[in-house]
Design an enzyme around this catalytic site. Structure first.
Site, PDB file in Angstrom:
ATOM      1  N   LEU A  52       0.951  -1.401   0.234  1.00  0.00           N
ATOM      2  CA  LEU A  52      -0.161  -0.141  -0.037  1.00  0.00           C
ATOM      3  C   LEU A  52       0.869   0.956   0.566  1.00  0.00           C
ATOM      4  O   LEU A  52       0.298   2.237   0.013  1.00  0.00           O
ATOM      5  CB  LEU A  52      -0.535  -0.053   1.444  1.00  0.00           C
ATOM      6  CG  LEU A  52      -1.928  -0.872   1.247  1.00  0.00           C
ATOM      7  CD1 LEU A  52      -2.705  -0.879   2.554  1.00  0.00           C
ATOM      8  CD2 LEU A  52      -3.138  -0.844   0.345  1.00  0.00           C
ATOM      9  N   GLY A  53       2.037   1.363   0.738  1.00  0.00           N
ATOM     10  CA  GLY A  53       3.341   2.187   0.565  1.00  0.00           C
ATOM     11  C   GLY A  53       4.511   2.022   1.575  1.00  0.00           C
ATOM     12  O   GLY A  53       4.310   0.991   1.934  1.00  0.00           O
TER      13      GLY A  53
ATOM     14  N   GLY B  61       7.163   4.030   4.294  1.00  0.00           N
ATOM     15  CA  GLY B  61       7.862   5.234   4.155  1.00  0.00           C
ATOM     16  C   GLY B  61       8.381   5.106   4.990  1.00  0.00           C
ATOM     17  O   GLY B  61       9.342   4.177   5.408  1.00  0.00           O
ATOM     18  N   GLY B  62       8.975   6.544   6.352  1.00  0.00           N
ATOM     19  CA  GLY B  62      10.313   6.010   7.077  1.00  0.00           C
ATOM     20  C   GLY B  62      10.644   4.951   7.819  1.00  0.00           C
ATOM     21  O   GLY B  62      11.918   4.555   7.571  1.00  0.00           O
ATOM     22  N   PHE B  63       9.519   4.447   8.424  1.00  0.00           N
ATOM     23  CA  PHE B  63       9.792   3.324   9.181  1.00  0.00           C
ATOM     24  C   PHE B  63       9.513   1.344   8.932  1.00  0.00           C
ATOM     25  O   PHE B  63       9.835   0.857   9.154  1.00  0.00           O
ATOM     26  CB  PHE B  63       9.059   2.982  10.444  1.00  0.00           C
ATOM     27  CG  PHE B  63      10.205   4.520  11.259  1.00  0.00           C
ATOM     28  CD1 PHE B  63      11.065   4.380  11.409  1.00  0.00           C
ATOM     29  CD2 PHE B  63       8.414   5.369  12.001  1.00  0.00           C
ATOM     30  CE1 PHE B  63      11.342   5.227  12.206  1.00  0.00           C
ATOM     31  CE2 PHE B  63       9.763   6.350  12.769  1.00  0.00           C
ATOM     32  CZ  PHE B  63      10.712   5.918  13.086  1.00  0.00           C
ATOM     33  N   GLY B  64       8.702   1.410   7.210  1.00  0.00           N
ATOM     34  CA  GLY B  64       8.769   0.222   6.992  1.00  0.00           C
ATOM     35  C   GLY B  64       7.474   0.278   5.809  1.00  0.00           C
ATOM     36  O   GLY B  64       7.551   1.396   5.290  1.00  0.00           O
TER      37      GLY B  64
ATOM     38  N   VAL C  50       3.998  -0.636   4.682  1.00  0.00           N
ATOM     39  CA  VAL C  50       2.405  -1.201   4.696  1.00  0.00           C
ATOM     40  C   VAL C  50       2.066  -1.786   3.748  1.00  0.00           C
ATOM     41  O   VAL C  50       1.855  -1.967   2.260  1.00  0.00           O
ATOM     42  CB  VAL C  50       1.649   0.420   4.709  1.00  0.00           C
ATOM     43  CG1 VAL C  50       0.223  -0.469   5.304  1.00  0.00           C
ATOM     44  CG2 VAL C  50       2.408   0.977   5.925  1.00  0.00           C
TER      45      VAL C  50
ATOM     46  N   LYS D  97       1.590  -3.312   8.903  1.00  0.00           N
ATOM     47  CA  LYS D  97       2.896  -1.886   8.955  1.00  0.00           C
ATOM     48  C   LYS D  97       4.103  -2.902   9.335  1.00  0.00           C
ATOM     49  O   LYS D  97       3.996  -3.745  10.408  1.00  0.00           O
ATOM     50  CB  LYS D  97       2.194  -0.574  10.193  1.00  0.00           C
ATOM     51  CG  LYS D  97       3.516   0.373   9.663  1.00  0.00           C
ATOM     52  CD  LYS D  97       2.885   1.120  10.750  1.00  0.00           C
ATOM     53  CE  LYS D  97       4.762   1.797  11.498  1.00  0.00           C
ATOM     54  NZ  LYS D  97       3.849   3.411  12.106  1.00  0.00           N
TER      55      LYS D  97
ATOM     56  N   ASP E 210       3.265  14.524  15.212  1.00  0.00           N
ATOM     57  CA  ASP E 210       3.253  14.267  14.275  1.00  0.00           C
ATOM     58  C   ASP E 210       2.228  14.148  13.202  1.00  0.00           C
ATOM     59  O   ASP E 210       2.029  13.638  11.903  1.00  0.00           O
ATOM     60  CB  ASP E 210       3.557  13.193  13.331  1.00  0.00           C
ATOM     61  CG  ASP E 210       4.677  12.939  12.556  1.00  0.00           C
ATOM     62  OD1 ASP E 210       5.403  13.757  12.106  1.00  0.00           O
ATOM     63  OD2 ASP E 210       5.222  12.194  11.847  1.00  0.00           O
TER      64      ASP E 210
END
Length: 846
Positions: free
Chosen positions: A533-534, A536-539, A541, A555, A652
Site C-alpha cells: 500500500l505504501g 514510509g520512513g519506518f517500513g 504497509v 505495518k 506528527d
C-alpha cells in the site's frame, strides 16, 4: 469622543481619588466651573442636577478605564447611550436604551431633582429613565472606575446607591456585577445577547440562574434550553470546572436565604476582563492583551458537542471517549436502535426492565457525571449521608435517582433524566434506580465473572508456563541439532525466546491480540508486492485479509528502520488505550525476533494527502467534505489532549497521517512519536526532535519543547493545506520566497484571503465559512505557543461559537529556496508517501 468641557467640584470616595485637591485647588475648580466656556477641557465622571450630557460629550471614569456617552453601532443610524472601554475600541459593555433607540443626535442626559436619570431627545420626549429607590438632597449620576453608572448623594461618604447600572446588565458581565437572583427583593440579574452587531436590542439568547432543585446557569434561545452548567453542589458547578480551575479570575458564588448569585473578581487587579453572551449564543470569558491589542478567550462554556443540552436524549450519557459521543446508562438500551446506528441519539434510551416499585429494587453507581436535568428535582439539606439519601429515594416509587453531596445534602430526581455528561476527571457520583430483576442479574453476572476470571487466571498461568517450557525445549533441541550439523554454537533462531517475552513488553495490554508472523504472511500473500500500500520512513504497509474476510493493513517495520522497540511499543501502548471515531483502530501486533509488525483496520482511501494534493482526486473533496474532515481531525485531537484516558501529544499531525475511510471520514494515525502527558504536565523537552519539517512548531523544531500547542500548530498547517489544496512542505510563492504560511499572511495583510482558496471550491455560499477557517488556521500557527488557542476553543471558533481575535505573524513565513536544508529535504522525501507511518527527522535541539 471628547470629554465635557468643564470642571467639577470633587466629591468623596472614588471621585476624591481622582481629584485629591487642596482648598486652593477646590476654589480653583469652583472658579473654573463659572467659566464653562473657557478653553480648559477636563474629562469628568459625574453629572449634577445643574448639568446635562449632550450627544458628543462623554463621562470618563477616574482611572480612564470606562467612558459613557452616545454611540451608533456599525451599519445602523440609531443612537444609544452606552458605556465602553475608553482605550479599547469597539467594545460596548452596557446600553441604557437598548430597546428604545434615538433616531438622531439631539439626545441628552440629565438628572432631575428626584434623583432619576432621564434620556430625552430634542423635543423633550423621554426615551429611557431610571426609577430610583430613594430621593437625595443633592443627587448626582456618577460613572465609577468599575464601569458601574450610579445615582448617589453628592457629599455623602456612603457607597449606598439609589440606582446602579450593574443591576441591569445587558450582554456583558464585568467584575463585581451579579448574575443570579435576589430572593429578598425578587430582583434577577440576567444576561441577554444583542440581536446582531448593529442592533443592541435584547436578542434571542439569555443566560440566567435558575432554581431547579439546586441553582444552575441556563442558556436559552427564546424559551428553549441550549446549555446548562449543571447544578451547584455547594463547592462548584460540576459542568463548569474551568471557572474554578484557572489562574485569571476568582469566582464567587453566594448562596444563602436572601441571595443566590455568581460574581467574580480578577486575581490581578490590572487585568481587564469580561464575560459575554455573543449574538451567536456562545458564552466566553475574555481578557484583554494590551501588547497584542486583542482579546484572549480564557474560558468557553460551550466547548464541545456534549455541552449541547440533552444531546443524547433521556437516559443517554454524552462522552467524548466514544465514537458516537453518546452511550446509554448501564441496564438501558437505545429507544430507537436504527436512529442510534445512524448517529441520531436524540430519542435517548429506555430501561431493559421497567420499574414496578417491587421489593428488591435498588441502585447502581455511576461515576464522574454532570448531574442530570429532570422535571422535578428535590433537595433535602438535612440528609447528609448517602445511605439515608438512598432510603429516602427508595421509599418513593416516583424517585428515579439520587446523589448525596456534603454541602447540599440529598438530591433526588423524579421523571426522565436528561442532559447527562461523563467526565474523565471530576464529576459527581450518581445513583440510578433499577428493577429488582436487573440487580439480581448483575449480581449473578458479577459472581460468574469472578469465577471465570479466577479459573482463566489459573489456567493462564499453567498454559503460559507450559508454552514457555515447550519453547525452551524446542530452542534447546534446535541449538543442539544445529551444533551437531554445523559444529557451531551460534543461535540462529531466537524466535521462541522473543515470543515468550513479548507479552511482558506489552505491559498492561493483555487484551491486544498478538499475531504470529506466519498468519500475517498468509494474510498478505507473503507480503507480496501487489499488496503493497505504501512505504514510509519506518517500513512498508501491506494490505491483508484474514480467512474470516476481515481486511487489515499491516505495518511491517524495516529491520534497518530507525524506529526501535521503544517507538514501536510506544505506539502499541498509546493507541491500544484510545478509542474514538476519528482515530485509527489498532487490531493487533506481532513481535518475533527482529520482526515487528502493527496490524490496523484497513482504510481503503489511504491518506488525506492522496486526495488533497492529487489533481485527479482533488475534486472529490468539495467544501462540505473538507470541513467535515477539518472538524473530525479537530475532534480527534481534542480527544487526545483532553478527553481520553491518557493525555496524548501526537507530535506528527500531517496530511499523510490522516487516513480516510470509505465515506472519507478522517482518522488520525501513526502514534509512534506520541507522548503521554501526566495530569499536571503542560509541556516537555527533548533532545531528540522527531516529526516532519513543515508541520513542526517553532519551539519544538528549534528547542525540542512540545505541548498541546505543538499539535495545534500542526493542525493549523493542515487547515491551511485543506483550504488551499497546496502542500506546505513544497509550496513556494512564484514571486517571493514565501512559504504557504508566509503567502497566507501576505494575503491577510492585503485583505485578499480569497486568493488562498482552492479554485475547485467555487461555491460562493461557503466563502464566509472558508475564510473563517483560514482565520482560525492563522491563529493556530502563531509564533509563540501561548498565543495559539486550545483545541476546544478552535472547535468553538470553527462552529462560530467563539469569537476570532486578530492573528499575529506566523512562524516560518519565508522559505529558503537557495539551499536544500536537511529539514526540508527530509520533509519532502517523507511526504512522497501516503500511508500510516511516521516521517522522521532526528536532530539535536538547543
Amino acid at each position: 469622543m471628547l470629554g465635557i468641557m468643564t470642571c467639577i467640584i470633587p466629591i468623596p470616595n472614588e471621585t476624591r481619588i481622582c481629584n485629591n485637591l487642596s482648598m486652593k485647588g477646590l476654589a480653583f475648580l469652583i472658579f473654573c466651573n463659572i467659566f464653562i466656556l473657557s478653553d480648559i477641557t477636563i474629562a469628568i465622571d459625574i453629572i449634577p442636577t445643574s448639568q446635562s450630557l449632550y450627544d458628543g460629550d462623554t463621562l470618563v471614569s477616574c482611572g480612564q478605564t470606562f467612558e459613557l456617552g452616545f454611540f451608533t453601532p456599525v451599519n445602523s443610524k440609531n443612537r444609544y447611550l452606552g458605556i465602553w472601554y475608553k482605550n479599547i475600541p469597539d467594545i460596548i459593555v452596557w446600553v441604557a436604551n437598548r430597546n428604545s433607540p434615538l433616531t438622531d443626535t439631539s439626545g441628552f442626559l440629565k438628572i432631575n431633582d428626584k434623583g432619576n436619570i432621564l434620556l430625552l431627545n430634542g423635543n423633550g420626549s423621554v426615551f429611557w429613565s431610571t426609577s430610583s429607590s430613594r430621593t437625595w438632597a443633592n443627587p448626582i449620576a456618577h460613572l465609577l472606575e468599575s464601569g458601574n453608572f450610579v445615582i448617589r448623594e453628592w457629599f455623602s461618604n456612603s457607597e449606598s446607591y439609589s440606582w446602579q447600572s450593574f443591576d441591569y446588565p445587558c450582554d456583558t458581565l464585568l467584575p463585581g456585577m451579579k448574575l443570579g437572583l435576589s430572593l429578598s427583593t425578587k430582583r434577577s440579574w440576567n444576561l441577554s445577547s444583542w440581536i446582531d452587531d448593529s442592533d443592541p436590542s435584547s436578542g434571542g439568547f439569555t443566560y440566567s440562574l435558575e432554581q431547579h432543585g439546586l441553582p444552575e446557569f441556563v442558556l436559552r434561545k427564546g424559551s428553549k434550553i441550549v446549555y446548562r452548567s449543571g447544578s451547584w453542589d455547594g463547592v462548584q458547578f460540576r459542568g463548569l470546572p474551568e471557572l474554578t480551575n484557572n489562574f485569571v479570575i476568582n469566582p464567587i458564588f453566594i448562596y444563602n436565604a436572601s441571595d443566590v448569585y455568581f460574581t467574580f473578581e480578577n486575581i490581578d487587579k490590572s487585568t481587564i476582563s469580561r464575560f459575554v453572551v455573543n449574538v451567536s449564543g456562545s458564552l466566553d470569558y475574555l481578557t484583554w492583551n494590551g501588547k497584542q491589542r486583542g482579546w484572549n478567550c480564557i474560558v468557553t462554556m460551550m466547548k464541545d458537542i456534549c455541552d449541547n443540552y440533552a444531546e443524547c436524549g433521556a437516559y443517554g450519557v454524552c462522552t467524548m471517549n466514544g465514537s458516537l459521543g453518546c452511550k446509554c446508562m448501564k441496564k438501558f438500551t437505545p429507544r430507537s436502535p436504527q436512529d442510534w446506528h445512524n448517529f441520531d441519539p436524540s430519542a435517548g434510551c429506555v430501561r431493559n426492565s421497567p420499574l414496578n416499585c417491587s421489593h428488591g429494587e435498588g441502585f447502581i453507581k455511576l461515576k464522574g457525571l454532570k448531574l442530570p436535568d429532570s422535571p422535578n428535582i428535590l433537595v433535602n439539606e438535612s440528609v447528609k449521608s448517602a445511605e439515608e439519601c438512598k432510603m429516602e429515594c427508595l421509599a418513593n416509587c416516583s424517585c428515579m435517582a439520587y446523589a448525596a453531596t456534603k454541602m447540599s445534602g440529598c438530591i433526588t430526581w423524579f421523571g426522565d433524566l436528561t442532559d447527562i455528561r461523563e467526565y474523565t476527571e471530576g464529576g459527581q457520583d450518581f445513583y440510578i434506580r433499577l428493577a429488582a430483576s436487573e440487580l439480581d442479574k448483575q449480581k449473578k453476572d458479577t459472581r460468574l465473572i469472578i469465577i471465570i476470571s479466577a479459573a482463566l487466571t489459573g489456567m493462564g498461568i499453567v498454559v503460559s508456563a507450559l508454552i514457555c517450557f515447550l519453547w525452551r525445549w524446542r530452542k534447546k533441541n534446535k541449538e543442539k541439532k544445529k551444533t551437531e550439523e554445523v559444529g557451531t554454537d551460534h543461535n540462529i533462531d531466537n524466535e521462541p525466546s522473543e515470543k515468550c517475552t513479548s507479552s511482558s513488553m506489552l505491559g498492561d495490554n493483555p487484551e491486544l491480540p498478538i499475531f504470529d508472523s506466519e498468519k500475517l504472511a498468509t494474510a498478505t500473500n507473503g507480503f507480496h508486492l501487489s499488496n503493497k500500500l505504501g512505504k514510509g520512513g519506518f517500513g512498508t504497509v501491506y494490505k491483508g485479509k484474514f480467512p474470516n474476510g476481515q481486511e487489515i493493513a499491516v505495518k511491517r517495520l524495516s529491520k534497518s528502520s530507525g524506529q526501535g522497540s521503544e517507538e514501536f511499543m510506544n505506539e502499541v501502548v498509546v493507541i491500544s488505550k484510545l478509542q474514538h471515531r476519528n482515530l485509527v483502530k489498532l487490531v493487533g501486533c506481532c513481535i518475533e525476533g527482529e520482526e515487528k509488525m502493527l496490524v490496523y483496520e484497513y482504510l481503503p482511501n489511504k491518506g488525506l494527502d492522496s486526495f488533497l494534493f492529487d489533481p485527479k482526486k482533488q475534486s472529490l473533496l468539495d467544501w462540505r467534505k473538507r470541513f467535515q474532515i477539518i472538524e473530525g481531525i479537530g475532534r480527534g485531537t481534542l480527544y487526545l489532549h483532553r478527553d481520553s484516558r491518557l493525555r496524548v501529544i501526537h507530535r506528527d499531525l500531517k496530511a499523510s497521517n490522516i487516513l480516510l475511510d470509505e465515506e472519507l471520514n478522517p482518522k488520525i494515525s501513526d502514534f509512534g512519536m506520541a507522548r503521554i502527558f501526566g495530569g499536571n504536565e503542560l509541556q516537555a523537552d527533548t533532545l531528540r526532535v522527531v516529526g516532519t519539517y513543515g508541520y513542526m512548531s517553532p519551539e519544538y523544531a528549534m528547542d525540542g519543547r512540545f505541548s498541546e500547542k505543538s499539535d495545534v500548530f500542526s493542525f493549523g498547517i493542515l487547515l491551511l493545506e485543506i483550504v488551499s489544496g497546496k502542500r506546505n512542505t513544497s509550496f513556494s510563492h512564484h514571486e517571493q520566497h514565501l512559504s504557504l504560511l508566509g503567502y497566507a499572511w501576505k494575503l491577510w495583510n492585503e485583505d485578499n484571503l480569497s486568493a488562498l482558496i482552492d479554485p475547485g471550491l467555487s461555491e460562493p455560499c461557503f466563502e464566509e465559512e472558508i475564510l473563517r477557517c483560514i482565520h482560525v488556521g492563522l491563529l493556530c500557527v502563531q509564533d509563540f505557543a501561548e498565543d495559539r488557542p486550545t483545541m476546544s476553543i478552535i472547535l468553538s471558533m470553527l462552529s462560530e461559537i467563539a469569537p476570532l481575535p486578530l492573528p499575529k505573524q506566523p512562524a516560518f513565513t519565508e522559505r529558503q529556496v537557495s539551499s536544500s536544508s536537511d529539514y526540508e529535504s527530509r520533509g519532502k522525501s517523507s511526504e512522497a508517501y501516503s500511508m500510516n507511518y511516521i516521517s522522521y527527522t532526528d536532530f539535536q535541539g538547543r
